[in-house]
Design an enzyme around this catalytic site. Structure first.
Site, PDB file in Angstrom:
ATOM      1  N   SER A   1       6.445 -44.913  23.590  1.00  0.00           N
ATOM      2  CA  SER A   1       7.055 -44.386  22.353  1.00  0.00           C
ATOM      3  C   SER A   1       6.055 -44.327  21.212  1.00  0.00           C
ATOM      4  O   SER A   1       5.405 -45.326  20.925  1.00  0.00           O
ATOM      5  CB  SER A   1       8.187 -45.298  21.868  1.00  0.00           C
ATOM      6  OG  SER A   1       9.174 -45.424  22.814  1.00  0.00           O
TER       7      SER A   1
ATOM      8  N   HIS B   1      10.399 -38.128  23.211  1.00  0.00           N
ATOM      9  CA  HIS B   1       9.655 -38.102  24.471  1.00  0.00           C
ATOM     10  C   HIS B   1       9.540 -36.663  24.953  1.00  0.00           C
ATOM     11  O   HIS B   1      10.551 -35.982  25.097  1.00  0.00           O
ATOM     12  CB  HIS B   1      10.372 -38.932  25.546  1.00  0.00           C
ATOM     13  CG  HIS B   1      10.127 -40.387  25.419  1.00  0.00           C
ATOM     14  ND1 HIS B   1       9.579 -41.149  26.422  1.00  0.00           N
ATOM     15  CD2 HIS B   1      10.323 -41.220  24.391  1.00  0.00           C
ATOM     16  CE1 HIS B   1       9.474 -42.387  26.012  1.00  0.00           C
ATOM     17  NE2 HIS B   1       9.923 -42.459  24.780  1.00  0.00           N
TER      18      HIS B   1
ATOM     19  N   TYR C   1      17.238 -47.669  31.345  1.00  0.00           N
ATOM     20  CA  TYR C   1      18.451 -47.629  30.512  1.00  0.00           C
ATOM     21  C   TYR C   1      19.035 -46.224  30.390  1.00  0.00           C
ATOM     22  O   TYR C   1      20.144 -46.043  29.910  1.00  0.00           O
ATOM     23  CB  TYR C   1      18.195 -48.223  29.115  1.00  0.00           C
ATOM     24  CG  TYR C   1      17.131 -47.527  28.296  1.00  0.00           C
ATOM     25  CD1 TYR C   1      17.334 -46.269  27.748  1.00  0.00           C
ATOM     26  CD2 TYR C   1      15.908 -48.149  28.065  1.00  0.00           C
ATOM     27  CE1 TYR C   1      16.363 -45.637  27.001  1.00  0.00           C
ATOM     28  CE2 TYR C   1      14.926 -47.535  27.329  1.00  0.00           C
ATOM     29  CZ  TYR C   1      15.157 -46.271  26.793  1.00  0.00           C
ATOM     30  OH  TYR C   1      14.179 -45.655  26.069  1.00  0.00           O
ATOM     31  N   GLU C   2      18.284 -45.221  30.828  1.00  0.00           N
ATOM     32  CA  GLU C   2      18.837 -43.860  30.800  1.00  0.00           C
ATOM     33  C   GLU C   2      19.872 -43.669  31.905  1.00  0.00           C
ATOM     34  O   GLU C   2      20.519 -42.633  31.990  1.00  0.00           O
ATOM     35  CB  GLU C   2      17.708 -42.840  30.963  1.00  0.00           C
ATOM     36  CG  GLU C   2      16.736 -42.870  29.800  1.00  0.00           C
ATOM     37  CD  GLU C   2      15.575 -41.910  29.997  1.00  0.00           C
ATOM     38  OE1 GLU C   2      15.825 -40.701  30.012  1.00  0.00           O
ATOM     39  OE2 GLU C   2      14.444 -42.385  30.150  1.00  0.00           O
TER      40      GLU C   2
ATOM     41  N   ALA D   1       5.495 -49.465  23.538  1.00  0.00           N
ATOM     42  CA  ALA D   1       5.825 -50.084  22.263  1.00  0.00           C
ATOM     43  C   ALA D   1       6.613 -51.338  22.611  1.00  0.00           C
ATOM     44  O   ALA D   1       7.400 -51.330  23.553  1.00  0.00           O
ATOM     45  CB  ALA D   1       6.669 -49.145  21.427  1.00  0.00           C
TER      46      ALA D   1
ATOM     47  N   MET E   1      11.023 -52.423  27.226  1.00  0.00           N
ATOM     48  CA  MET E   1      11.971 -51.873  28.204  1.00  0.00           C
ATOM     49  C   MET E   1      11.291 -51.007  29.264  1.00  0.00           C
ATOM     50  O   MET E   1      11.912 -50.101  29.826  1.00  0.00           O
ATOM     51  CB  MET E   1      13.032 -51.034  27.459  1.00  0.00           C
ATOM     52  CG  MET E   1      13.691 -51.778  26.293  1.00  0.00           C
ATOM     53  SD  MET E   1      14.747 -50.690  25.326  1.00  0.00           S
ATOM     54  CE  MET E   1      15.088 -51.741  23.895  1.00  0.00           C
TER      55      MET E   1
HETATM   56  N1  HPA Z   1      12.356 -55.015  21.912  1.00  0.00           N
HETATM   57  C1  HPA Z   1      12.378 -54.220  23.018  1.00  0.00           C
HETATM   58  N2  HPA Z   1      11.718 -53.089  23.073  1.00  0.00           N
HETATM   59  C2  HPA Z   1      10.973 -52.721  22.023  1.00  0.00           C
HETATM   60  C3  HPA Z   1      10.906 -53.500  20.865  1.00  0.00           C
HETATM   61  C4  HPA Z   1      11.638 -54.711  20.807  1.00  0.00           C
HETATM   62  O1  HPA Z   1      11.627 -55.458  19.809  1.00  0.00           O
HETATM   63  N3  HPA Z   1      10.067 -52.852  20.012  1.00  0.00           N
HETATM   64  C5  HPA Z   1       9.653 -51.730  20.642  1.00  0.00           C
HETATM   65  N4  HPA Z   1      10.194 -51.636  21.862  1.00  0.00           N
END
Ligand code: HPA
Length: 278
Positions: free
Chosen positions: A33, A64, A88-89, A116, A214
């Site tokens: 991301s 995306h 999760y999709e 991320a 994730m």
């Molecule tokens: N938690 C899970 N996924 C993430 C987070 C988070 O704090 N920040 C960016 N992706």
């Protein structure tokens, strides 16, 4: 009798082969991301949206792009996954790891994963980068469950050094040379899509985790299963839930990713030739 999942993989690989001819990526890059801008430093030869590949699952996350980019970064032949697929999709975990496997089957020897993530250590700067040293995938389904794809690897693959120590050393050295805010730690993969609770963040911190997100760990497992080298960097976009005074939003994650994007991109460009030379 063939395994339907393996047949689907091979079907996608041959469609891509038709598009890229005899191009052989050395390194596969997965952009998380907000980290899409890394692709701007790429000399793109062919771009293939996932939707154009029959049998390939398609990403639904806003921001995306969902495509493979084939070309060169700093002279190194690469394939980039711009927009990854998430469990999760509602996808099957085997579908989530399909692109990593496809990139390996197209010839990439190394999978460079980025994401991320939320920082689990209250002292972590945001945004900053974390070289992934290992992962914890406790509450996430293992992508190798089901009949083993013997064509790719063994039933019980070793996971004692998922993230290549030599590449980690290169990443740390270059990050320090470039003066980037950088740490090294363990990435914890949960399913999402809700962010964690403060209690979950504290638990993962107690388990030794450095970051939570994730994605990534399941792709790393699939890539190691088929003998690819793996490395990963988390972009710590925010402090984990409960470690800062405010609530978490996807917007905050995207904005922090964009803020560090150019420096992150410079790091990737700088390390690729060294990783390729290993
Ligand atoms: N938690 C899970 N996924 C993430 C987070 C988070 O704090 N920040 C960016 N992706």
């Amino acid at each position: 009798m063939g395994n339907p999942h393996y047949d689907k993989l091979i079907g996608c690989v041959s469609q891509l082969r038709e598009r890229i001819g005899d191009f052989r990526p050395h390194i596969a890059l997965t952009l998380g991301s907000g980290l899409g801008p890394v692709a701007e430093s790429m000399d793109v030869t062919v771009s293939v949206p996932y939707g154009e590949i029959e049998g390939m699952p398609v990403s639904t996350v806003p921001g995306h792009k969902g495509r493979f980019l084939f070309g060169h970064i700093a002279g190194v032949p690469v394939v980039c996954m711009q927009g990854r697929l998430h469990y999760y999709e509602g996808l099957d975990v085997q579908d989530v790891v399909m692109p990593a496997r496809i990139m390996g089957l197209l010839g990439a020897k190394t999978l460079f994963l980025t994401n991320a993530a939320g920082g689990l250590d209250p002292k972590m700067e945001t945004p900053s980068l974390m070289v992934i040293s290992d992962h914890i995938m406790l509450s996430f389904p293992n992508p190798l469950v089901g009949p083993n794809l013997d064509e790719l690897g063994v039933r019980f693959p070793d996971m004692s050094a998922v993230y290549d120590p030599e590449i980690r050393a290169i990443l740390r050295k270059k990050g320090a040379e470039m003066g980037l805010p950088m740490s090294e730690g363990i990435y914890c993969q949960l399913t999402g899509p809700s962010f964690e609770t403060p209690a979950e963040v504290r638990l993962l911190g107690m388990l030794g985790g450095g970051a939570v997100g994730m994605s990534t760990a399941c792709e790393a497992v699939a890539a190691r299963h088929m003998g690819m080298k793996v490395c990963g960097i988390s972009c710590i976009t925010n402090k984990g839930a409960g470690l800062s005074a405010h609530a978490l939003t996807h917007k905050e994650v995207m904005e922090a990713g964009e803020l560090i994007g150019p420096r992150f991109s410079a790091l990737v460009t700088a390390v690729l030739p060294e990783i390729d030379a290993l």
